[in-house]
Scaffold this motif. Structure first.
Motif, short mmCIF file in Angstrom:
data_model
loop_
_atom_site.label_atom_id
_atom_site.label_comp_id
_atom_site.label_asym_id
_atom_site.label_seq_id
_atom_site.Cartn_x
_atom_site.Cartn_y
_atom_site.Cartn_z
N PRO A 51 14.88 -20.50 -5.29
CA PRO A 51 15.13 -19.28 -4.81
C PRO A 51 15.13 -18.50 -5.74
N PRO A 52 15.94 -18.53 -6.97
CA PRO A 52 15.76 -17.25 -8.00
C PRO A 52 14.44 -16.90 -8.56
N GLN A 53 13.59 -17.73 -8.59
CA GLN A 53 12.21 -17.35 -9.05
C GLN A 53 11.46 -16.60 -7.80
N ILE A 54 11.66 -16.99 -6.75
CA ILE A 54 11.05 -16.01 -5.64
C ILE A 54 11.73 -14.90 -5.74
N ALA A 55 12.93 -14.69 -5.56
CA ALA A 55 13.83 -13.45 -5.66
C ALA A 55 13.31 -12.34 -6.72
N ALA A 56 13.24 -13.19 -8.02
CA ALA A 56 12.74 -12.09 -8.83
C ALA A 56 11.36 -11.82 -8.89
N LEU A 57 10.34 -12.43 -8.74
CA LEU A 57 9.03 -11.91 -8.20
C LEU A 57 8.84 -11.18 -7.08
N ALA A 58 9.52 -11.32 -6.03
CA ALA A 58 9.57 -10.67 -4.85
C ALA A 58 10.04 -9.23 -5.25
N ARG A 59 11.18 -9.02 -6.14
CA ARG A 59 11.73 -7.68 -6.40
C ARG A 59 10.86 -7.11 -7.36
N ASP A 60 10.03 -7.75 -8.18
CA ASP A 60 9.03 -7.07 -9.03
C ASP A 60 8.08 -6.49 -7.99
N VAL A 61 7.48 -7.09 -7.16
CA VAL A 61 6.61 -6.50 -6.23
C VAL A 61 7.11 -5.34 -5.68
N PRO A 103 -5.94 -2.93 -4.54
CA PRO A 103 -4.72 -2.84 -4.08
C PRO A 103 -4.75 -4.04 -2.88
N ILE A 104 -5.92 -4.43 -2.15
CA ILE A 104 -5.89 -5.13 -1.08
C ILE A 104 -5.77 -6.74 -1.48
N VAL A 105 -6.44 -7.05 -2.65
CA VAL A 105 -6.38 -8.43 -3.45
C VAL A 105 -4.94 -8.70 -3.86
N PHE A 106 -4.34 -7.58 -4.46
CA PHE A 106 -2.89 -7.78 -5.07
C PHE A 106 -2.09 -7.94 -3.60
N GLY A 107 -2.28 -6.88 -2.89
CA GLY A 107 -1.35 -7.10 -1.73
C GLY A 107 -1.30 -8.26 -1.06
N ILE A 108 -2.41 -8.78 -0.65
CA ILE A 108 -2.63 -9.99 0.21
C ILE A 108 -1.88 -11.07 -0.64
N PHE A 109 -2.49 -11.36 -2.04
CA PHE A 109 -2.15 -12.38 -2.93
C PHE A 109 -0.48 -12.48 -3.20
N PHE A 148 0.73 -1.14 0.04
CA PHE A 148 -0.12 0.00 -0.02
C PHE A 148 0.99 1.24 -0.09
N SER A 149 1.79 1.30 0.84
CA SER A 149 2.47 2.53 1.05
C SER A 149 3.49 2.77 -0.11
N ASP A 150 3.88 1.82 -0.75
CA ASP A 150 4.69 2.07 -1.75
C ASP A 150 4.12 2.56 -3.12
N ARG A 151 2.89 2.32 -3.16
CA ARG A 151 2.06 2.65 -4.25
C ARG A 151 1.04 3.98 -3.75
N GLY A 152 1.45 4.52 -2.74
CA GLY A 152 0.84 5.56 -2.31
C GLY A 152 -0.57 5.49 -1.89
N VAL A 153 -1.05 4.21 -1.37
CA VAL A 153 -2.11 3.86 -1.12
C VAL A 153 -2.41 3.87 0.53
N PRO A 154 -3.17 4.81 1.08
CA PRO A 154 -3.40 4.95 2.76
C PRO A 154 -4.30 3.89 3.30
N GLU A 212 9.50 -3.60 -6.69
CA GLU A 212 9.97 -2.22 -7.69
C GLU A 212 8.39 -2.00 -8.49
N ARG A 213 7.36 -2.42 -8.09
CA ARG A 213 6.15 -2.19 -8.57
C ARG A 213 6.19 -2.52 -10.33
N ALA A 214 6.63 -3.46 -10.42
CA ALA A 214 6.66 -3.96 -12.11
C ALA A 214 5.17 -4.36 -12.42
#
Length: 385
Positions: free
Chosen positions: A294-304, A229-235, A93-99, A306-308
């Protein structure tokens, strides 16, 4: 600055947590000492911004830490996961400016423990629907009545994040996401006696008009698939941190299998089993399966972090990573038991506990059916009426 996992999870802390893990599994108890030490180390606020009193880490770094914690004590890691999900959603939320979730960040920094109350018996809609009634109050609060299952951290949480369905407001139906305090309106059943992951104490929670104050009502959205954002954030946070826990278990079982192969000696050949071609093949098969995650998790977590923008593919990527992690971990555990031999069948053997713990992975959303359905729809389109 280089990220040092040991700065947040020191080796001596992990050693104490690992030593206690079989005791909590045997006695079916919650790891209170683990939680206390992790809280004292600031672990509950690793995803909270530094300016709010946290470590200011990203999801990519938290995923590494959860793998490290799961290597020591899977049940402790899984329980803490559910708290980290909410702090991770607050970061999304905070990274995307959602209060709306600043109170979660402040609370985590102050030592609050947030639990995850989404799962309901027979509700395969998960985030997209709820059998829990959310009754609006005159002051903007909501009263929740229903039953949640698999509520990890059940004995210790201070705030429960949950959802319910509002069917009475003018714009109903609406799914309501909110947080309730532990009061007399919340009953925690003493019903956690399971095959594995016993230390999580993920008990059933019964809500009888448990009230979430207006300031703790986070979201009101339409039921069903939703871009909110609540759905994407939780998922996103839930799937990646779950994948991390089971990947950590896989690493520990692989390490134990290597130790067993290196120390067991064949009467037939006089050599250790590390020289046996069949055992070497099993170890290699385990390593090849583990190395992919581990590389798959790292790549997707980084995308979250960095707001990919993966658009509609996000849900396939996330559910697929979780599914691959738990199936890989189960496969690695199966192979490790065979490498270690009959001694691994005794409950005193750590592999026996890890084998039982890893089975829980299939029951978390997204389950195998949901992951495959999501992938099929992404590649083939929806099923025709």
């Amino acid at each position: 600055m280089t990220f040092d996992p040991a700065a947040h999870l020191p080796d001596d802390l992990l050693a104490r947590i690992r030593e206690r893990a079989p005791i909590h599994d045997r006695d079916n108890t919650f790891p209170d000492d683990d939680l206390r030490e992790l809280r004292d180390a600031g672990y509950l606020s690793i995803l909270v911004p530094a300016e709010l009193g946290g470590a200011g880490l990203g999801l990519e770094q938290a995923a590494v830490l959860q793998q490290r914690l799961a290597e020591a004590a899977p049940a402790t890691a899984l329980a803490i996961n559910m708290h980290l999900v909410w702090t991770g959603v607050a970061k999304v939320f905070s990274d995307r400016g959602v209060p709306g979730l600043e109170f979660v960040q402040r609370g985590a920094a102050a030592g609050e423990v947030f639990a995850f109350g989404i799962s309901e018996g027979g509700n395969d809609l998960v985030l997209f629907g709820s059998d829990t009634a959310a009754e609006p109050q005159d002051d903007g609060a909501y009263a929740f009545t229903g039953t949640k299952i698999f509520t990890s951290l059940a004995p210790v949480w201070t705030k429960l994040g949950l959802h319910g369905l509002d069917t009475t407001s003018d714009d109903a139906p609406k799914l309501v996401f909110a947080f309730v305090d532990r009061t007399d309106a919340v009953e925690t059943a003493d019903d956690w006696d399971t095959l594995g992951m016993r230390g999580t104490q993920s008990r059933t929670t019964r809500l009888r008009r448990a009230v979430a104050s207006a300031e703790h009502v986070v979201r009101r959205i339409d039921p069903g698939p939703n871009p909110d954002p609540i759905v994407f954030g939780i998922f996103s946070v839930f799937e990646l941190l779950l994948a991390s826990v089971y990947t950590g278990i896989a690493r520990r079982t692989l390490d134990l299998a290597v130790d067993a192969a290196s120390t067991r000696r064949s009467k037939k050949s006089g050599k250790t089993y590390a020289q046996d071609p069949d055992i070497r093949w099993r170890i290699a098969d385990m390593a090849l399966a583990y190395d992919a995650l581990p590389p798959q998790i790292a790549a997707l977590a980084r995308d979250v972090d960095e707001r990919a923008d993966h658009g509609a593919r996000w849900f396939t990527l996330l559910s697929g990573t979780k599914h691959r992690a738990v199936t890989m971990a189960k496969h690695v555990a199966d192979q490790a038991m065979l490498v270690a031999g009959g001694s691994s069948y005794f409950t005193r053997n750590e592999l026996s506990r890890l084998y039982r713990d890893v089975l829980a992975g299939m029951f978390h959303p997204s389950d195998p059916e949901s992951a495959h359905s999501t992938a099929a729809s992404a590649w083939l389109g929806p099923v025709e009426d």
